[in-house]
Design a protein around this motif. Structure first.
Motif, PDB file in Angstrom:
ATOM      1  N   ARG A 163       0.840  -1.191   0.000  1.00 11.31           N
ATOM      2  CA  ARG A 163       0.000   0.000   0.000  1.00 11.31           C
ATOM      3  C   ARG A 163       0.879   1.246   0.000  1.00 11.31           C
ATOM      4  N   GLU A 164       0.329   2.324  -0.542  1.00 12.68           N
ATOM      5  CA  GLU A 164       1.101   3.567  -0.581  1.00 12.68           C
ATOM      6  C   GLU A 164       1.508   3.989   0.826  1.00 12.68           C
ATOM      7  N   ASN A 165       0.571   3.870   1.762  1.00 12.61           N
ATOM      8  CA  ASN A 165       0.867   4.133   3.174  1.00 12.61           C
ATOM      9  C   ASN A 165       0.532   2.877   3.972  1.00 12.61           C
ATOM     10  N   PRO A 166       1.536   2.117   4.411  1.00 17.84           N
ATOM     11  CA  PRO A 166       1.286   0.856   5.128  1.00 17.84           C
ATOM     12  C   PRO A 166       0.375   1.055   6.331  1.00 17.84           C
ATOM     13  N   GLU A 167      -0.562   0.131   6.498  1.00 14.48           N
ATOM     14  CA  GLU A 167      -1.463   0.170   7.639  1.00 14.48           C
ATOM     15  C   GLU A 167      -1.030  -0.809   8.719  1.00 14.48           C
ATOM     16  N   LYS A 168      -0.232  -1.805   8.328  1.00 15.45           N
ATOM     17  CA  LYS A 168       0.275  -2.806   9.281  1.00 15.45           C
ATOM     18  C   LYS A 168       1.741  -3.058   8.980  1.00 15.45           C
ATOM     19  N   VAL A 169       2.618  -2.854   9.979  1.00 13.52           N
ATOM     20  CA  VAL A 169       4.049  -3.058   9.775  1.00 13.52           C
ATOM     21  C   VAL A 169       4.634  -3.910  10.898  1.00 13.52           C
ATOM     22  N   VAL A 170       5.700  -4.621  10.554  1.00 11.84           N
ATOM     23  CA  VAL A 170       6.468  -5.383  11.537  1.00 11.84           C
ATOM     24  C   VAL A 170       7.821  -4.701  11.674  1.00 11.84           C
ATOM     25  N   SER A 171       8.249  -4.474  12.908  1.00 10.75           N
ATOM     26  CA  SER A 171       9.549  -3.855  13.172  1.00 10.75           C
ATOM     27  C   SER A 171      10.480  -4.890  13.802  1.00 10.75           C
ATOM     28  N   LEU A 229       9.084   4.635  14.935  1.00 13.04           N
ATOM     29  CA  LEU A 229       7.702   4.544  14.461  1.00 13.04           C
ATOM     30  C   LEU A 229       6.737   5.205  15.445  1.00 13.04           C
ATOM     31  N   PHE A 230       6.943   4.971  16.731  1.00 17.75           N
ATOM     32  CA  PHE A 230       6.083   5.607  17.729  1.00 17.75           C
ATOM     33  C   PHE A 230       6.310   7.119  17.760  1.00 17.75           C
ATOM     34  N   ALA A 231       7.566   7.536  17.636  1.00 25.22           N
ATOM     35  CA  ALA A 231       7.867   8.967  17.640  1.00 25.22           C
ATOM     36  C   ALA A 231       7.230   9.666  16.441  1.00 25.22           C
ATOM     37  N   LEU A 232       7.048   8.921  15.365  1.00 24.44           N
ATOM     38  CA  LEU A 232       6.400   9.454  14.156  1.00 24.44           C
ATOM     39  C   LEU A 232       4.881   9.320  14.231  1.00 24.44           C
ATOM     40  N   GLU A 233       4.376   8.897  15.392  1.00 29.78           N
ATOM     41  CA  GLU A 233       2.943   8.698  15.628  1.00 29.78           C
ATOM     42  C   GLU A 233       2.374   7.606  14.730  1.00 29.78           C
ATOM     43  N   GLN A 234       3.170   6.573  14.490  1.00 32.94           N
ATOM     44  CA  GLN A 234       2.757   5.428  13.681  1.00 32.94           C
ATOM     45  C   GLN A 234       2.713   4.145  14.503  1.00 32.94           C
ATOM     46  N   ASP A 276       0.456   2.793  16.289  1.00 32.47           N
ATOM     47  CA  ASP A 276      -0.765   1.996  16.197  1.00 32.47           C
ATOM     48  C   ASP A 276      -0.762   1.078  14.981  1.00 32.47           C
ATOM     49  N   LYS A 277       0.204   1.264  14.080  1.00 31.77           N
ATOM     50  CA  LYS A 277       0.293   0.426  12.883  1.00 31.77           C
ATOM     51  C   LYS A 277       1.284  -0.728  13.048  1.00 31.77           C
ATOM     52  N   VAL A 278       1.989  -0.755  14.164  1.00 29.17           N
ATOM     53  CA  VAL A 278       2.986  -1.800  14.411  1.00 29.17           C
ATOM     54  C   VAL A 278       2.288  -3.039  14.970  1.00 29.17           C
ATOM     55  N   ILE A 334       2.765  -5.687  22.015  1.00 28.17           N
ATOM     56  CA  ILE A 334       2.676  -6.051  20.607  1.00 28.17           C
ATOM     57  C   ILE A 334       3.227  -7.463  20.411  1.00 28.17           C
ATOM     58  N   GLU A 335       2.685  -8.183  19.453  1.00 27.17           N
ATOM     59  CA  GLU A 335       3.092  -9.565  19.169  1.00 27.17           C
ATOM     60  C   GLU A 335       4.599  -9.666  18.936  1.00 27.17           C
ATOM     61  N   HIS A 336       5.243 -10.635  19.597  1.00 26.03           N
ATOM     62  CA  HIS A 336       6.684 -10.848  19.425  1.00 26.03           C
ATOM     63  C   HIS A 336       6.924 -11.807  18.261  1.00 26.03           C
ATOM     64  N   VAL A 337       7.769 -11.390  17.325  1.00 34.47           N
ATOM     65  CA  VAL A 337       8.016 -12.210  16.125  1.00 34.47           C
ATOM     66  C   VAL A 337       9.502 -12.499  15.914  1.00 34.47           C
TER      67      VAL A 337
END
Length: 245
Positions: free
Chosen positions: A2-10, A19-24, A26-28, A44-47
């Motif tokens: 997607r142009e702007n990811p809605e779900k990401v894995v870090s 990602l949190f500092a960028l206010e993102q 909730d997408k992690v 958040i789920e551990h992977v």
């Protein structure tokens, strides 16, 4: 993707923090076992354990993107790419310029490039403010920075992110004549006699007490004057592979 990811894995705690500092935040949807900052990251789920990546878990989460790092499980990352998940490799930061680059790169991936520029600007402004305050210091505090405890003591030297933090704070690292993370002896630390000691090593319930009670360290000025301090490792390191916040 997607142009702007809605779900990401870090796959690195420092990237999660960005990602949190960028206010993102909730997408992690997936992080490593070592993600503990900010507090929300703990739930958040551990992977991954930062070395091994659980591809099955990640695929099940159906992320739009994976934000990985330079020292990773290349075979599993290739497997995930083959599964159709875009993987973005972020270089582990060694200095503040690297951090700024990481922020801008992650912000671009998330479609919030402007917010990334604003975050970098805010950080630079804060650093400038600190530098202006320490310019008036008559003498820099002679400090020993311990990153790994006895019996194999490792210190931070020149050309590390921690050294840059010390320089910015107007602190003299007694081992700035060394480069990188170096193993040193008790005798050498006692000989250099630091006025203060700082550590991020959470190897005991009372890390400060452990340092102060080491045999032969009782004559060090920092120990005699009770200038031994435990710092938050989330603040003093951008990378968590120890390693990179």
């Amino acid at each position: 993707m997607r142009e702007n990811p809605e779900k990401v894995v870090s796959l690195q705690p420092s990237n999660t923090e960005i990602l949190f500092a960028l206010e993102q935040g909730d997408k992690v949807v997936g992080v490593t076992d070592f993600d503990n900052y900010p507090e929300e990251a703990k739930n958040i789920e551990h992977v991954s354990d930062s070395v091994n990546i659980n591809a099955e878990k990640i695929i099940a989460l159906k992320p739009d993107a994976i934000i990985a790092y330079t020292i990773g499980d290349e075979a599993t990352l290739k497997l995930l790419e083959d599964a159709g998940i875009p993987v973005f490799i972020i270089k582990s930061a060694a200095n503040s310029d690297d951090v700024y680059g990481d922020i801008r790169q992650i912000a671009k991936v998330m479609g919030v490039a402007k917010k990334g520029d604003e975050l970098v600007k805010d950080i630079k402004s804060l650093i400038t403010s600190v530098e202006e305050k320490v310019e008036t210091l008559d003498e820099k505090e002679q400090t020993y920075f311990e990153v790994s405890p006895a019996p194999e003591i490792y210190i931070t030297g020149a050309e590390t992110f921690q050294q840059e933090i010390l320089d910015t704070a107007g602190i003299k690292n007694i081992f700035d004549d060394q480069k990188g993370w170096v193993k040193v002896s008790d005798e050498e630390i006692v000989k250099r006699n630091p006025k203060s000691i700082i550590t991020t090593a959470k190897y005991a319930d009372d890390a400060v007490g452990v340092i102060k009670s080491r045999k032969g360290w009782e004559d060090i000025d920092a120990v005699k004057n009770n200038h031994v301090h435990l710092l938050d490792e989330n603040v003093t390191s951008w990378t968590k592979d120890r390693g990179s916040c």
